[in-house]
Scaffold this active site. Structure first.
Site, PDB file in Angstrom:
ATOM      1  N   TYR A 280     -19.087  54.030 -49.705  1.00 33.14           N
ATOM      2  CA  TYR A 280     -18.535  53.249 -48.607  1.00 33.14           C
ATOM      3  C   TYR A 280     -19.134  51.852 -48.741  1.00 33.14           C
ATOM      4  O   TYR A 280     -20.222  51.557 -48.265  1.00 33.14           O
ATOM      5  CB  TYR A 280     -18.876  53.884 -47.258  1.00 33.14           C
ATOM      6  CG  TYR A 280     -18.410  53.088 -46.067  1.00 33.14           C
ATOM      7  CD1 TYR A 280     -17.175  52.442 -46.085  1.00 33.14           C
ATOM      8  CD2 TYR A 280     -19.176  52.982 -44.917  1.00 33.14           C
ATOM      9  CE1 TYR A 280     -16.736  51.711 -45.005  1.00 33.14           C
ATOM     10  CE2 TYR A 280     -18.755  52.253 -43.828  1.00 33.14           C
ATOM     11  CZ  TYR A 280     -17.532  51.616 -43.871  1.00 33.14           C
ATOM     12  OH  TYR A 280     -17.097  50.875 -42.790  1.00 33.14           O
TER      13      TYR A 280
ATOM     14  N   GLU B 250     -17.405  56.794 -43.995  1.00 31.36           N
ATOM     15  CA  GLU B 250     -17.510  56.423 -42.584  1.00 31.36           C
ATOM     16  C   GLU B 250     -17.476  57.663 -41.692  1.00 31.36           C
ATOM     17  O   GLU B 250     -16.657  57.784 -40.773  1.00 31.36           O
ATOM     18  CB  GLU B 250     -16.412  55.410 -42.201  1.00 31.36           C
ATOM     19  CG  GLU B 250     -16.874  54.467 -41.111  1.00 31.36           C
ATOM     20  CD  GLU B 250     -15.935  53.303 -40.846  1.00 31.36           C
ATOM     21  OE1 GLU B 250     -16.231  52.545 -39.909  1.00 31.36           O
ATOM     22  OE2 GLU B 250     -14.924  53.127 -41.577  1.00 31.36           O
TER      23      GLU B 250
ATOM     24  N   ASP C  83     -13.896  53.792 -50.096  1.00 31.73           N
ATOM     25  CA  ASP C  83     -13.457  52.550 -49.473  1.00 31.73           C
ATOM     26  C   ASP C  83     -14.312  51.441 -50.072  1.00 31.73           C
ATOM     27  O   ASP C  83     -15.469  51.262 -49.691  1.00 31.73           O
ATOM     28  CB  ASP C  83     -13.649  52.655 -47.958  1.00 31.73           C
ATOM     29  CG  ASP C  83     -13.346  51.362 -47.228  1.00 31.73           C
ATOM     30  OD1 ASP C  83     -12.932  50.385 -47.885  1.00 31.73           O
ATOM     31  OD2 ASP C  83     -13.542  51.322 -45.996  1.00 31.73           O
TER      32      ASP C  83
END
Length: 253
Positions: free
Chosen positions: A105, A35, A144
């Site tokens: 991500y 991100e 993530d």
């Protein structure tokens, strides 16, 4: 060799905080971030001794991944070869002599799971990609992953059941990944430890430690002997996520 992964929730924002101090203090051999929320040319990071690799989303201020590494990789691959994922800059892979490192991500399924089908396609594509790479040498997925796998991985499992990040679909896909030949490094070493890596900005969640463990290092089983230690560095601030760490039985260069 020390590996760090951190969803920084905007690289430009975290750089204005204590990112440089944290980065230098951690002294990772490979530092992966998710991100980034930026485009090429929007930041000039001074990271002496590190090679820098970015993958940007086409949409401005959205998604994006990057890896900073002391050791120059053998190869760098941006994306998964599928436009619907690669347009969002979600995946970057570095090949090293002893392993592949995939920085991901993973898409959020969004409220009411309105993007869960997209998410399921991403998970299936990622699993196939990891299986292909791990047939050559150990593959390590970090990032993530936007899923709390088991009830131990979030503070309030009952009230969050069927919510994005703790839906049956997402949890089943993560189980499918592990069952296909991969290890959740933190949970394998700390089967009963409660530690979180993400907290909502609402309701004083971090102060109350009402968090979720959604950031992972997942290692293919042929790399099991590489795993030395895994931890969640929840005393480090600057983002709504904290960094996570994987220590490998490889001498960093």
């Amino acid at each position: 060799m020390k590996l760090i992964s951190w969803n920084v929730n905007g690289l430009r924002a975290v750089v204005k905080k204590d990112f440089a101090e944290t980065f230098n203090q951690l002294d990772a051999d490979i530092f992966s971030i998710q991100e980034t929320k930026l485009q090429e040319g929007q930041i000039d990071l001074d990271l002496p001794g590190y090679h820098q690799y970015f993958f940007y989303a086409k949409k401005k201020g959205y998604s994006g991944t990057a890896i900073f590494t002391k050791q120059k990789p053998l190869n760098v691959t941006q994306g998964l070869g599928i436009d619907e994922f690669d347009d969002e800059g979600r995946t970057i892979t570095l090949e090293f002599p002893d392993f592949y490192l995939i920085n991901s991500y993973t898409p959020n399924s969004q409220p009411k799971l309105k993007r869960v089908d997209y998410r399921m396609r991403y998970d299936d594509t990622m699993r196939a990609y990891m299986l292909k790479l791990s047939a050559d040498k150990p593959a390590i997925l970090c990032g993530d992953l936007n899923v709390a796998h088991e009830e131990i991985d979030l503070k309030n499992p009952k009230t969050n059941h069927k919510n994005p990040g703790f839906s049956d679909q997402e949890r089943d896909k993560f189980s499918e990944l592990l069952d296909s030949g991969f290890i959740d490094s933190f949970r394998s070493l700390h089967p009963d430890e409660i530690k979180y890596s993400w907290w909502s900005y609402r309701f004083n969640a971090r102060k109350n430690n009402a968090g979720w463990r959604i950031d992972y290092f997942v290692v293919s089983k042929n790399g099991k002997d590489l795993i030395k230690n895994a931890d969640i560095l929840n005393d480090i601030y600057g983002s709504d996520h904290c960094p996570i760490e994987l220590d490998l039985n490889i001498k960093g260069e």
